[in-house]
Write a protein that holds these residues in place. Structure first.
Motif, mmCIF file in Angstrom:
data_model
loop_
_atom_site.group_PDB
_atom_site.id
_atom_site.type_symbol
_atom_site.label_atom_id
_atom_site.label_comp_id
_atom_site.label_asym_id
_atom_site.label_seq_id
_atom_site.Cartn_x
_atom_site.Cartn_y
_atom_site.Cartn_z
ATOM 1 N N UNK A 116 1.061 -1.184 -0.029
ATOM 2 C CA UNK A 116 0.015 -0.161 -0.179
ATOM 3 C C UNK A 116 0.842 1.201 0.077
ATOM 4 N N UNK A 117 0.513 1.923 -0.889
ATOM 5 C CA UNK A 117 1.443 3.134 -1.115
ATOM 6 C C UNK A 117 0.666 4.571 -0.905
ATOM 7 N N UNK A 118 0.748 5.124 0.372
ATOM 8 C CA UNK A 118 -0.106 6.575 0.550
ATOM 9 C C UNK A 118 0.525 7.516 0.144
ATOM 10 N N UNK A 119 0.001 8.343 -0.942
ATOM 11 C CA UNK A 119 0.737 9.306 -1.492
ATOM 12 C C UNK A 119 0.003 10.687 -1.526
ATOM 13 N N UNK A 120 0.460 11.996 -1.633
ATOM 14 C CA UNK A 120 -0.164 12.946 -1.924
ATOM 15 C C UNK A 120 -0.294 13.052 -3.483
ATOM 16 N N UNK A 162 -7.595 2.143 10.650
ATOM 17 C CA UNK A 162 -7.033 1.149 11.799
ATOM 18 C C UNK A 162 -5.411 0.866 11.424
ATOM 19 N N UNK A 163 -4.958 1.233 10.280
ATOM 20 C CA UNK A 163 -3.597 1.136 9.896
ATOM 21 C C UNK A 163 -2.563 2.201 10.705
ATOM 22 N N UNK A 164 -3.428 3.392 11.046
ATOM 23 C CA UNK A 164 -2.892 4.436 11.827
ATOM 24 C C UNK A 164 -1.551 4.900 11.066
ATOM 25 N N UNK A 165 -1.887 5.542 9.705
ATOM 26 C CA UNK A 165 -0.854 5.901 9.053
ATOM 27 C C UNK A 165 -0.293 7.304 9.552
ATOM 28 N N UNK A 166 0.792 7.523 10.034
ATOM 29 C CA UNK A 166 1.269 8.872 10.516
ATOM 30 C C UNK A 166 1.537 10.102 9.919
ATOM 31 N N UNK A 167 1.894 9.880 8.307
ATOM 32 C CA UNK A 167 2.317 10.687 7.385
ATOM 33 C C UNK A 167 2.119 10.439 6.021
ATOM 34 N N UNK A 168 2.403 11.285 5.286
ATOM 35 C CA UNK A 168 2.365 11.221 3.935
ATOM 36 C C UNK A 168 3.599 11.635 3.078
#
Length: 349
Positions: A243-247, A312-318
């Motif tokens: 999973x890639x959380x991106x701006x 629930x994955x608690x992503x802290x930043x992007x």
């Protein structure tokens, strides 16, 4: 001289009423110094729970209050200034401020755009934090690490004696790749302006927020994709899932796309890779991905990392990357796509 007790000018019944009122007022006045108050107006919150998390008296504190028509009043206790993180019940961040007993802080914001926050009543530190967020909202929305770090550095350099400098440095400065600068900035802040409750508070709150997400199994996720439909991401269907959380930053996305292209060519049937855009709106997202065809899924989260599908994955930043194996166990979490790639190669070797 006649005392108040001896004079007959004030009837005894009235005197008793006055004394009771005075005692009550004194009790209230003293009581105000034993807690701080945060008045929250959160447009779109309805009756959801509002949570204030902070560090005080050597431990983590959490105050839960149900909002009424988006309004909630949270009360906490800390004898010294402490960092307070205000979130909704799903973990989505709403506000960050500094408070201590005797403070009354009020703010207005929107649940869909917490960066629109306006402090209508605040102590000096919280007011400065609010102004900094307003001045740098664009960089924060774009998750532009360099611009954000420059803005933090400028504030800290100009305000080494302010607690707001410590709060902004600990909460917003992205130290990965900027470790030396972070250490240098911290060293110029006056000792009195970096109380343990602010520094330790951030570490404790962040650890509490991330601990469950870092060890939890990757959930089955349904996401909105570029074909105007939905896809289901189920880790058990592949040997590895990324999973890639991106701006919506084109530069950031291009570097990730290069890695994804290489990985998908190498593991076309064993890896599922998903771009998850945290762009502020679908138009920005579609503009950022362009019209090229790729071998992985490109999706968008309307509420960014606060969306119920991924909270629930608690992503802290992007940007942020999570790799899971076929048992749904997380084998990598972090801000480096290169490290995520290495974790996948080691796992699939």
């Amino acid at each position: 001289m006649l005392t108040l007790w001896q004079t007959s000018i004030i009837p005894m019944k009235l005197l008793r009423t006055i004394l009771i009122s005075v005692v009550s007022l004194l009790a209230v006045a003293c009581g105000k110094d034993k807690f701080f108050i945060i008045e929250c107006t959160i447009e779109g919150a309805g009756s959801q729970a509002v949570i204030a998390t902070y560090y005080a008296a050597g431990g983590l504190k959490r105050e839960f209050v149900a909002a009424v028509d988006g309004k909630a009043v949270v009360r906490g206790e800390s004898a010294v200034p402490t960092l307070v993180i205000v979130t909704m019940s799903d973990g989505s961040p709403i506000a960050m401020l500094v408070a201590q007993d005797g403070d009354k802080i009020a703010f207005t914001t929107g649940i869909d755009d917490p960066l629109s926050i306006r402090y209508t009543d605040a102590n000096e530190a919280s007011g400065q934090i609010g102004q900094w967020i307003a001045d740098n909202a664009d960089a924060l929305r774009r998750a532009d690490a360099a611009a954000i770090n420059d803005a933090v550095a400028a504030f800290v350099t100009k305000n080494p004696g302010k607690i707001a400098s410590t709060a902004l440095l600990t909460c917003y400065f992205q130290s990965e790749g900027y470790e030396s600068q972070a250490d240098s900035l911290f060293s110029i802040i006056d000792i009195k302006a970096r109380p343990v409750e602010v520094v330790q508070g951030f570490n404790t709150v962040l650890s509490a927020q991330l601990s469950a997400g870092a060890t939890a199994e990757m959930p089955v996720i349904t996401l909105y994709d570029e074909s105007d439909s939905t896809i289901t991401v189920n880790p058990i269907r592949r040997s590895a899932t990324l999973l890639c959380f991106l701006s919506d930053s084109p530069a950031g996305r291009d570097s990730v796309a290069m890695r994804l292209r290489s990985l998908m060519e190498r593991y076309p049937k064993r890896l599922m890779a998903v771009e998850i855009s945290c762009a502020p709106d679908s138009a920005s997202w579609r503009h950022s991905i362009g019209s090229d065809t790729v071998a992985w899924s490109r999706t968008w989260l309307p509420a960014s990392v606060a969306s119920p599908e991924v909270v629930s994955l608690s992503v802290p930043r992007i940007p942020y990357f999570i790799v899971a194996d076929s048992t749904r166990s997380q084998i990598y979490r972090g801000t480096s796509v290169a490290n995520a790639e290495s974790a996948i190669i080691r796992h699939l070797r």
